[in-house]
Design a protein around this motif. Structure first.
Motif, PDB file in Angstrom:
ATOM      1  N   VAL A   1       0.605   1.637  -5.573  1.00 18.99           N
ATOM      2  CA  VAL A   1      -0.565   2.460  -5.569  1.00 18.99           C
ATOM      3  C   VAL A   1      -1.680   2.153  -6.258  1.00 18.99           C
ATOM      4  O   VAL A   1      -1.819   1.288  -7.241  1.00 18.99           O
ATOM      5  N   ASP A   2      -2.952   2.034  -5.286  1.00 17.88           N
ATOM      6  CA  ASP A   2      -4.158   1.680  -5.908  1.00 17.88           C
ATOM      7  C   ASP A   2      -5.587   2.643  -5.984  1.00 17.88           C
ATOM      8  O   ASP A   2      -6.418   2.087  -6.297  1.00 17.88           O
ATOM      9  N   SER A   3      -4.896   3.753  -5.934  1.00 21.67           N
ATOM     10  CA  SER A   3      -5.917   5.002  -6.066  1.00 21.67           C
ATOM     11  C   SER A   3      -5.376   6.353  -6.367  1.00 21.67           C
ATOM     12  O   SER A   3      -4.166   6.470  -6.185  1.00 21.67           O
TER      13      SER A   3
ATOM     14  N   VAL B   1      -0.610  11.388  -2.339  1.00 26.90           N
ATOM     15  CA  VAL B   1       0.474  11.272  -0.981  1.00 26.90           C
ATOM     16  C   VAL B   1       1.866  11.307  -1.467  1.00 26.90           C
ATOM     17  O   VAL B   1       2.625  12.216  -1.123  1.00 26.90           O
TER      18      VAL B   1
ATOM     19  N   LYS C   1       0.964  -1.056   0.009  1.00 26.99           N
ATOM     20  CA  LYS C   1      -0.140  -0.114   0.045  1.00 26.99           C
ATOM     21  C   LYS C   1       0.726   1.322   0.077  1.00 26.99           C
ATOM     22  O   LYS C   1       2.333   1.108   0.254  1.00 26.99           O
ATOM     23  N   THR C   2       0.249   2.417  -0.050  1.00 26.37           N
ATOM     24  CA  THR C   2       0.828   3.588   0.276  1.00 26.37           C
ATOM     25  C   THR C   2       0.309   4.266   1.499  1.00 26.37           C
ATOM     26  O   THR C   2      -0.738   4.552   1.556  1.00 26.37           O
TER      27      THR C   2
ATOM     28  N   GLY D   1       5.556   5.182  -7.792  1.00 23.88           N
ATOM     29  CA  GLY D   1       4.450   4.577  -7.475  1.00 23.88           C
ATOM     30  C   GLY D   1       4.226   3.142  -8.195  1.00 23.88           C
ATOM     31  O   GLY D   1       4.572   3.004  -9.415  1.00 23.88           O
TER      32      GLY D   1
ATOM     33  N   CYS E   1       6.075   2.714  -3.389  1.00 27.89           N
ATOM     34  CA  CYS E   1       5.024   2.141  -2.735  1.00 27.89           C
ATOM     35  C   CYS E   1       3.872   1.729  -3.769  1.00 27.89           C
ATOM     36  O   CYS E   1       3.699   2.437  -4.751  1.00 27.89           O
TER      37      CYS E   1
ATOM     38  N   SER F   1       0.352   6.812   4.873  1.00 27.94           N
ATOM     39  CA  SER F   1       0.121   8.115   4.731  1.00 27.94           C
ATOM     40  C   SER F   1       1.524   8.901   4.812  1.00 27.94           C
ATOM     41  O   SER F   1       2.568   8.177   5.089  1.00 27.94           O
TER      42      SER F   1
ATOM     43  N   ASP G   1      -3.839   7.734  -3.505  1.00 24.09           N
ATOM     44  CA  ASP G   1      -2.275   7.261  -3.263  1.00 24.09           C
ATOM     45  C   ASP G   1      -1.383   8.010  -3.883  1.00 24.09           C
ATOM     46  O   ASP G   1      -0.318   8.234  -3.558  1.00 24.09           O
ATOM     47  N   ARG G   2      -1.927   8.287  -5.212  1.00 19.85           N
ATOM     48  CA  ARG G   2      -0.792   9.218  -6.151  1.00 19.85           C
ATOM     49  C   ARG G   2      -0.689  10.704  -5.319  1.00 19.85           C
ATOM     50  O   ARG G   2       0.566  11.082  -5.625  1.00 19.85           O
TER      51      ARG G   2
END
Length: 253
Positions: free
Chosen positions: A174-176, A182, A143-144, A199, A172, A146, A179-180
């Motif tokens: 990236v699934d959304s 962040v 995951k990414t 990502g 990390c 915080s 996330d990008r």
């Protein structure tokens, strides 16, 4: 910005790093330079046969003799690598070779290693005092986290060292789009840090091409069939996209 041989990283111009084991010929390296190779990551954990310092140094010098900057990386399995041996063995081998590389990649998890934290800290501090650059890397293949969590991971490792790393790498899953965001924010609020931010996965693919705009020092591509992280593009595809996105990238050739 970082100066590596004839390359200046961090000036908004994309640079391409490619991972290699120990099977690339001089002729292949020359051809890859013409294709767009800027930096060679020597992935010791992908070497065929028994690993000796002598063999690693030979690979580093092979690229160095052709003015290709090198990253020495010896990735354990917990970090997505192929090394199944001990951290104690790994740290000794890196210590014997690091002065022949332009950059050495040491993971935050190695700095926090239960068995070898002190030895990795000693190695990192020796690199920081040398002409070789220290790259401190953090990978999360699930995951990414915080931005606060990512920064904590980096800072908790750097506080154990005598100085901050020359380069910090964050990669990390990236699934959304969130996330990008962040990872983008990390680059936008980087201060004086030299960052490589990537990502991984399908959602992260665009970051491999666009993050140079925000200061990421380089991206990774693959040659042959050796993909070393989810979402990597072949060097030919990477170059083609970069030529479309960055007019100055074509002009530099």
């Amino acid at each position: 910005m970082i100066k590596l041989k004839n390359n200046t990283l961090g000036n908004g111009m994309p640079a391409i790093a490619v991972s290699f084991s120990n099977n690339c010929s001089v002729e292949e390296i020359k051809a890859l330079k013409k294709q767009g190779l800027d930096i060679a990551e020597i992935r010791v954990d992908l070497f065929t046969g028994k690993i000796f310092a002598k063999n690693i140094i030979e690979e580093l010098q092979k690229f160095g003799d052709l003015d290709v900057p090198t990253i020495l990386t010896f990735r354990p399995k917990r970090e997505g690598g192929n090394w199944g041996g001990s951290d104690a063995e790994r740290v000794v081998i890196i210590a014997e070779c690091y002065q022949y590389a332009d950059i050495v990649d040491i993971e935050t998890s190695s700095i926090h290693s239960l068995d070898c934290s002190e030895k990795f800290c000693q190695l990192a501090n020796a690199i920081l005092k040398s002409e070789t650059q220290l790259l401190l890397s953090y990978h999360n293949f699930e995951k990414t986290p915080s931005l606060v969590a990512i920064n904590h991971e980096i800072e908790s490792a750097e506080v154990l060292l005598s100085a901050k790393a020359d380069i910090v790498k964050v990669a990390c899953q990236v699934d959304s789009n969130a996330d990008r965001v962040v990872l983008t924010e990390m680059l936008l609020h980087s201060g004086d840090k030299n960052l490589v931010v990537i990502g991984m996965g399908g959602w992260g693919l665009i970051t491999r091409l666009s993050f140079a705009t925000y200061g990421s020092l380089f991206t990774f591509a693959y040659v042959g069939n050796t993909i070393t992280a989810p979402g990597q593009l072949h060097i030919d595809a990477t170059v083609a996209y970069l030529e479309d996105f960055y007019p100055a990238y074509t002009a530099r050739k």
